[in-house]
Write a protein that holds these residues in place. Structure first.
Motif, PDB file in Angstrom:
ATOM      1  N   UNK A   1       0.813  -1.209   0.000  1.00 46.70           N
ATOM      2  CA  UNK A   1       0.000   0.000   0.000  1.00 46.70           C
ATOM      3  C   UNK A   1       0.852   1.266   0.000  1.00 46.70           C
ATOM      4  N   UNK A   2       0.482   2.195  -0.889  1.00 43.35           N
ATOM      5  CA  UNK A   2       1.039   3.553  -0.926  1.00 43.35           C
ATOM      6  C   UNK A   2       2.568   3.568  -1.019  1.00 43.35           C
ATOM      7  N   UNK A   3       3.103   2.767  -1.932  1.00 44.25           N
ATOM      8  CA  UNK A   3       4.544   2.821  -2.189  1.00 44.25           C
ATOM      9  C   UNK A   3       4.874   4.064  -3.000  1.00 44.25           C
ATOM     10  N   UNK A   4       5.991   4.684  -2.696  1.00 44.74           N
ATOM     11  CA  UNK A   4       6.437   5.858  -3.445  1.00 44.74           C
ATOM     12  C   UNK A   4       6.915   5.430  -4.831  1.00 44.74           C
ATOM     13  N   UNK A   5       6.976   6.361  -5.787  1.00 40.74           N
ATOM     14  CA  UNK A   5       7.469   6.018  -7.130  1.00 40.74           C
ATOM     15  C   UNK A   5       8.843   5.361  -7.086  1.00 40.74           C
TER      16      UNK A   5
ATOM     17  N   UNK B   1       2.070   3.277  -5.886  1.00 43.76           N
ATOM     18  CA  UNK B   1       0.907   2.394  -5.776  1.00 43.76           C
ATOM     19  C   UNK B   1      -0.199   3.082  -4.989  1.00 43.76           C
ATOM     20  N   UNK B   2      -1.408   2.524  -5.094  1.00 39.22           N
ATOM     21  CA  UNK B   2      -2.528   3.069  -4.330  1.00 39.22           C
ATOM     22  C   UNK B   2      -2.631   2.365  -2.980  1.00 39.22           C
ATOM     23  N   UNK B   3      -3.733   2.590  -2.257  1.00 35.44           N
ATOM     24  CA  UNK B   3      -3.856   2.025  -0.922  1.00 35.44           C
ATOM     25  C   UNK B   3      -4.033   0.522  -0.922  1.00 35.44           C
ATOM     26  N   UNK B   4      -4.278  -0.068  -2.107  1.00 36.89           N
ATOM     27  CA  UNK B   4      -4.404  -1.522  -2.213  1.00 36.89           C
ATOM     28  C   UNK B   4      -3.147  -2.162  -2.781  1.00 36.89           C
ATOM     29  N   UNK B   5      -2.152  -1.363  -3.129  1.00 40.44           N
ATOM     30  CA  UNK B   5      -0.927  -1.879  -3.713  1.00 40.44           C
ATOM     31  C   UNK B   5      -0.961  -2.017  -5.226  1.00 40.44           C
TER      32      UNK B   5
ATOM     33  N   UNK C   1     -10.107   7.706  -9.135  1.00 42.66           N
ATOM     34  CA  UNK C   1      -8.781   7.625  -8.513  1.00 42.66           C
ATOM     35  C   UNK C   1      -8.579   8.780  -7.525  1.00 42.66           C
ATOM     36  N   UNK C   2      -9.053   9.959  -7.886  1.00 47.21           N
ATOM     37  CA  UNK C   2      -8.964  11.096  -6.955  1.00 47.21           C
ATOM     38  C   UNK C   2      -9.814  10.852  -5.715  1.00 47.21           C
TER      39      UNK C   2
ATOM     40  N   UNK D   1      -4.510  10.821   1.237  1.00 45.93           N
ATOM     41  CA  UNK D   1      -3.280  11.166   0.524  1.00 45.93           C
ATOM     42  C   UNK D   1      -2.902  12.631   0.708  1.00 45.93           C
ATOM     43  N   UNK D   2      -3.888  13.493   0.902  1.00 40.89           N
ATOM     44  CA  UNK D   2      -3.607  14.921   1.061  1.00 40.89           C
ATOM     45  C   UNK D   2      -2.897  15.186   2.380  1.00 40.89           C
ATOM     46  N   UNK D   3      -3.446  14.677   3.453  1.00 43.80           N
ATOM     47  CA  UNK D   3      -2.886  14.945   4.776  1.00 43.80           C
ATOM     48  C   UNK D   3      -1.595  14.173   5.038  1.00 43.80           C
ATOM     49  N   UNK D   4      -1.442  13.017   4.395  1.00 46.00           N
ATOM     50  CA  UNK D   4      -0.252  12.203   4.643  1.00 46.00           C
ATOM     51  C   UNK D   4       0.894  12.499   3.682  1.00 46.00           C
ATOM     52  N   UNK D   5       0.678  13.389   2.715  1.00 43.38           N
ATOM     53  CA  UNK D   5       1.739  13.794   1.803  1.00 43.38           C
ATOM     54  C   UNK D   5       2.037  12.823   0.680  1.00 43.38           C
ATOM     55  N   UNK D   6       1.099  11.929   0.351  1.00 40.57           N
ATOM     56  CA  UNK D   6       1.299  10.982  -0.748  1.00 40.57           C
ATOM     57  C   UNK D   6       0.909  11.664  -2.060  1.00 40.57           C
ATOM     58  N   UNK D   7       1.752  12.570  -2.517  1.00 42.27           N
ATOM     59  CA  UNK D   7       1.448  13.389  -3.687  1.00 42.27           C
ATOM     60  C   UNK D   7       1.321  12.566  -4.957  1.00 42.27           C
ATOM     61  N   UNK D   8       2.039  11.432  -5.030  1.00 36.11           N
ATOM     62  CA  UNK D   8       2.009  10.626  -6.246  1.00 36.11           C
ATOM     63  C   UNK D   8       0.655   9.968  -6.476  1.00 36.11           C
TER      64      UNK D   8
END
Length: 294
Positions: free
Chosen positions: A61-65, A73-77, A243-244, A252-259
């Motif tokens: 879940x939520x891997x960086x580029x 990745x998204x919250x499901x990987x 996706x948004x 993603x906004x509060x946790x800084x997951x900009x990708x």
């Protein structure tokens, strides 16, 4: 179709392309749309339908580029690059179908109101004005809320709420066309209402309809993205607006997951801009008096 008719249509298409290719912004928009459409059509071959599956996601879940996942990745990987490519199919499909439905309704209303005139035209235009002053997004939200959540509901909600502008433009063009002498000759020779509207008025308003369709697709895509972001889209399909919505729900906004936020947002902006550039170029070619967008 006679050979003369085919030759005239071919010559008209050649003239249109010669005029269009002088608009550099329009060519850039067309190139961008061609690339995105090609990726959308080839999505089953490039990423496969299993990219939507949350049970067989290849990442965490939520891997960086990274090299393995260029957009993370998204919250499901699931890989966001694959979702972005697959989501283009729904976003473009909904935008195109909704714009075609909207312009078809507006063209029909505009031609009928402009042709018959009188009290009938007044009543139709007052109804059109009511739709025109009502916020399109609010009406679309109401329709999407009371109907079942599906892609076709979104298409219907956008199409039946965004036709008034086209109707007013087509009505004005219809009145202008029917004031020409050859319309009087057609009526004098026995041409009925249907003959005049389909054989004389419709071909003359088609350039306006084409330009309005091209411009309307970008608005439809933005509206679809908004409805999906508000949770009113089809939850079983992947779209850029969806996706948004997933990114917002994942924090993603509060946790800084900009990708997670940036790719679908930029994709929506690029496609909307590309359609707008193409629409302005088409409008300028079909109506040189505008002189826009070179």
């Amino acid at each position: 179709m006679t050979a003369l008719t085919r030759e005239r249509r071919r010559a008209s298409a050649v003239r249109f392309w010669r005029g269009y290719r002088t608009h550099r912004a329009g060519l850039c928009g067309l190139a961008a749309l061609a690339l995105i459409a090609l990726l959308a059509l080839a999505a089953p071959l490039l990423v496969g339908a299993d990219v939507q599956s949350v049970t067989s996601a290849p990442g965490t879940a939520l891997e960086a580029p990274s090299a393995e996942f260029p957009l993370g990745t998204d919250q499901f990987g699931r890989p966001l690059l694959g979702l972005l490519v697959w989501g283009a199919r729904i976003s473009l499909l909904v935008g195109l179908l909704a714009a075609v439905l909207s312009v078809a309704i507006g063209t029909l209303v505009g031609i009928v109101a402009g042709h018959y005139g009188g009290w009938f035209s007044t009543v139709v235009m007052r109804i059109t004005d009511w739709f025109l002053v009502m916020p399109t997004l609010v009406l679309a939200i109401v329709l999407a809320t009371v109907m079942s959540r599906s892609v076709w509901t979104v298409v219907l909600a956008i199409g039946v709420t965004s036709w008034p502008t086209t109707a007013r433009l087509v009505r004005a063009q219809t009145i202008a066309v029917e004031s020409r002498p050859y319309i009087e000759r057609a009526v004098a020779l026995g041409g009925g209402h249907r003959h005049v509207m389909t054989r004389h008025v419709l071909p003359n308003v088609m350039p306006l309809v084409l330009a309005q369709t091209t411009l309307g697709i970008s608005t439809a895509i933005l509206t679809e993205a908004t409805l999906a972001f508000l949770g009113l889209g089809d939850p079983t399909v992947v779209s850029w607006g969806g996706m948004l919505q997933d990114a917002r729900e994942a924090g993603a906004v509060s946790s800084g997951h900009w990708w997670y936020l940036a790719p679908p947002g930029l994709a929506i902006a690029v496609v909307a801009l590309a359609f707008t550039l193409c629409g302005r170029a088409v409008e300028s070619v079909l109506n040189p008096k505008l002189g826009v967008g070179r």
